[in-house]
Enzyme design. Structure first.
Site, mmCIF file in Angstrom:
data_model
loop_
_atom_site.group_PDB
_atom_site.id
_atom_site.type_symbol
_atom_site.label_atom_id
_atom_site.label_comp_id
_atom_site.label_asym_id
_atom_site.label_seq_id
_atom_site.Cartn_x
_atom_site.Cartn_y
_atom_site.Cartn_z
ATOM 1 N N SER A 166 -5.598 8.260 4.646
ATOM 2 C CA SER A 166 -5.077 6.915 4.841
ATOM 3 C C SER A 166 -4.005 6.712 3.784
ATOM 4 O O SER A 166 -4.034 7.356 2.730
ATOM 5 C CB SER A 166 -6.189 5.873 4.660
ATOM 6 N N HIS A 189 9.071 -5.928 -46.853
ATOM 7 C CA HIS A 189 9.747 -7.208 -46.575
ATOM 8 C C HIS A 189 11.277 -7.052 -46.628
ATOM 9 O O HIS A 189 11.992 -8.022 -46.929
ATOM 10 C CB HIS A 189 9.310 -8.298 -47.563
ATOM 11 N N SER A 215 0.819 -1.208 0.000
ATOM 12 C CA SER A 215 0.000 0.000 0.000
ATOM 13 C C SER A 215 0.855 1.262 0.000
ATOM 14 O O SER A 215 0.329 2.366 -0.181
ATOM 15 C CB SER A 215 -0.896 0.018 1.239
ATOM 16 N N GLY A 216 2.163 1.121 0.254
ATOM 17 C CA GLY A 216 3.022 2.284 0.414
ATOM 18 C C GLY A 216 2.876 2.931 1.780
ATOM 19 O O GLY A 216 3.311 4.067 1.994
ATOM 20 N N THR A 217 2.289 2.202 2.738
ATOM 21 C CA THR A 217 2.068 2.760 4.080
ATOM 22 C C THR A 217 3.372 3.234 4.715
ATOM 23 O O THR A 217 3.411 4.277 5.377
ATOM 24 C CB THR A 217 1.390 1.714 4.986
ATOM 25 N N LYS A 233 35.753 2.255 -37.151
ATOM 26 C CA LYS A 233 34.358 1.823 -37.162
ATOM 27 C C LYS A 233 33.521 2.756 -36.277
ATOM 28 O O LYS A 233 33.904 3.056 -35.152
ATOM 29 C CB LYS A 233 34.237 0.391 -36.659
ATOM 30 N N VAL A 234 32.386 3.212 -36.800
ATOM 31 C CA VAL A 234 31.475 4.080 -36.051
ATOM 32 C C VAL A 234 30.076 3.472 -36.116
ATOM 33 O O VAL A 234 29.601 3.101 -37.192
ATOM 34 C CB VAL A 234 31.461 5.510 -36.631
ATOM 35 N N ASN A 235 29.430 3.388 -34.976
ATOM 36 C CA ASN A 235 28.124 2.729 -34.891
ATOM 37 C C ASN A 235 27.008 3.733 -34.564
ATOM 38 O O ASN A 235 27.268 4.784 -33.971
ATOM 39 C CB ASN A 235 28.148 1.648 -33.806
ATOM 40 N N ASP A 286 -2.272 11.827 13.960
ATOM 41 C CA ASP A 286 -3.425 12.624 14.356
ATOM 42 C C ASP A 286 -3.497 13.955 13.626
ATOM 43 O O ASP A 286 -4.599 14.461 13.352
ATOM 44 C CB ASP A 286 -3.395 12.886 15.866
ATOM 45 N N GLU A 344 20.628 2.664 -31.050
ATOM 46 C CA GLU A 344 20.738 1.407 -30.292
ATOM 47 C C GLU A 344 20.299 1.607 -28.847
ATOM 48 O O GLU A 344 19.581 0.770 -28.280
ATOM 49 C CB GLU A 344 22.178 0.893 -30.346
ATOM 50 N N SER A 374 34.339 0.410 -32.112
ATOM 51 C CA SER A 374 34.903 -0.919 -31.905
ATOM 52 C C SER A 374 36.211 -0.822 -31.141
ATOM 53 O O SER A 374 36.986 0.112 -31.322
ATOM 54 C CB SER A 374 35.143 -1.610 -33.250
ATOM 55 N N ASN A 405 -4.022 4.361 1.990
ATOM 56 C CA ASN A 405 -4.762 3.728 0.914
ATOM 57 C C ASN A 405 -5.357 4.707 -0.089
ATOM 58 O O ASN A 405 -5.708 4.327 -1.204
ATOM 59 C CB ASN A 405 -5.876 2.854 1.485
#
Length: 458
Positions: A133, A182, A98-100, A318-320, A126, A325, A312, A135
């Site tokens: 609550s 496709h 409940s996260g009480t 090499k460049v990605n 009080d 990603e 890499s 809840n």
């Protein structure tokens, strides 16, 4: 000076560190819940603090809480927001469903600070928790923190990305490229059309998210334990919601049936599903970008994604496409978060869902991740978006599928013959059509004009 002090709750005395503002119930939860390094989300704690301020205002207006005490509570809440949350709001995410524990953590910190301000005892239950609550306030804190996160972070990030795509749509409205179905060559489209589809997907995902968000504007405040409002003045909920609306300008309303938002989490699941929809859109865009950037020699090489870092540890130069990603991984995470919330939403046993902290965490985490994903796409992918125009044009000229445009003139069978010969002999459709048909070069050029073929029929 002693490093500990003794605090008391309904179960007896508890030793609490002397340098924290929380009290006995928080310490018990701290001792019991040590499952992870993840805490109850900070934005949800801030929302709980704001709910407590609204409650103090409402109870003061109703004559149920002394004005001086209400003012001290609100002053304490302002001070609470300046504290080190990891020290004073330390509870594990995996706690009572409940996260009480987190609700009482907030109540206790406010009570301690307010007692110092007032120089009189302010009780966490009080006074600070009056008319409430766990809840009803914890579900309400999920609504508030989620809506705030959406409006302050995610929507602006989506809008910026959409605006950037709109600019690129116009810029590349007449740049023709090979379409693909496709993963195979298909009829021509413009790059602008491709970008426009991404933008429309993005806008549609945001629209669904905004629609799902509407249910979160209803707050179950005043429902207290089981939604019936026991120990709460019936005027409390409207006063509290009006106060919250004045503070952040969001359209909070007292839920007509608070029990609905306490026993069920269908509304948060709807938001999670909409976030998943956005994640799927971003994954589609990210993967299209990866394909279009593939190369630089053996791939499609339709665009060049900005080089950000070496790609890499062994292959020099090499460049990605690292941002697409990362965005795809973020999308996978958000999809998983929606699955978690699906399971959590099933845990609405009778009058209360008992996976509320987990729902809060996954919703807010998804919003954060998607915000960063959109910002990175805008700033690090599309800011310097560069189509390889020469390559697009050269590849298009060799596309045997252009023979499709001849169907209505020479028939499907002859068009298929031309397409197959063009592919086999590595010639253009125009060259083969000149040999196979009686059409002139001017006629064929007009029929096979890529930009004409790419423009949609009106």
């Amino acid at each position: 000076m002693s490093k500990i002090r003794i605090e008391y709750d309904s179960m007896g005395k508890v030793e609490v560190p002397n340098d924290v503002y929380y009290q006995a119930q928080t310490q018990r939860a701290q001792d019991n819940f040590q499952f992870s390094e993840r805490r109850f989300p900070t934005p949800a704690i801030v929302a709980l603090l704001d709910i407590k301020s609204a409650a103090a205002h409402a109870n003061s207006q109703l004559g149920l809480l002394d004005n001086a005490m209400a003012a001290a509570i609100q002053q304490a809440i302002t001070a609470s927001k300046q504290l080190d949350f990891s020290t004073h709001f330390p509870l594990d995410l995996f706690q009572t469903g409940s996260g009480t524990s987190s609700n009482m953590n907030v109540n206790e910190v406010i009570a301690s600070l307010a007692s110092d301000i007032l120089q009189d005892k302010v009780h966490p239950n009080d006074h600070v928790n009056m008319g409430q609550s766990s809840n009803d306030v914890v579900p309400a804190s999920i609504h508030i923190s989620t809506v705030r996160h959406l409006k302050a972070l995610l929507y602006p990030a989506i809008n910026s990305l959409s605006d950037k795509l709109a600019f690129l749509v116009n810029e590349h409205a007449n740049l023709v490229k090979t379409g693909r179905t496709h993963l195979m060559d298909a009829m021509p489209i413009t790059l602008g059309q491709e970008l426009q589809c991404w933008r429309l997907q993005l806008n549609a995902a945001q629209a669904k998210l905004q629609q799902a968000e509407l249910n979160l504007h209803h707050l179950p405040l005043g429902g207290t334990a089981v939604g019936t409002g026991v120990n709460c003045d019936p005027r409390f909920a409207k006063l509290a919601c009006d106060y919250l609306q004045q503070q952040d300008q969001h359209p909070w309303q007292a839920a007509p049936v608070p029990a609905l938002y306490m026993s069920s989490q269908d509304h948060t699941l709807a938001v999670a599903s909409a976030l998943k929809g956005l994640a799927i859109t971003l994954m589609k865009i990210a993967n299209d970008l990866r394909w279009m950037n593939s190369g630089p020699i053996a791939g499609l090489q339709e665009i060049s994604v900005t080089a950000l870092q070496p790609g890499s540890s062994i292959m020099p130069g090499k460049v990605n496409p690292v941002i697409p990603e990362a965005v795809a991984m973020i999308a996978a995470e958000v999809i998983g978060n929606e699955t978690t919330i699906t399971i959590a939403a099933q845990s609405g046993n009778f009058q209360l869902n008992v996976m509320l902290p987990l729902i809060a965490d996954k919703l807010l985490s998804s919003i954060d991740l998607l915000t960063h994903a959109c910002q990175s796409m805008t700033d690090k992918v599309f800011a310097d978006f560069a189509p390889n125009s020469d390559n697009l044009t050269q590849v298009l000229k060799k596309n045997p599928i252009l023979a499709t445009a001849l169907n209505s003139v020479v028939g499907y069978d002859m068009a298929a013959k031309i397409a197959k010969r063009a592919h086999k002999e590595h010639k253009s459709v125009l060259d083969i059509a000149l040999e196979e048909t009686e059409l002139s070069e001017d006629e064929l050029t007009a029929i096979l004009d890529p930009l004409h073929l790419a423009k949609p029929h009106q």
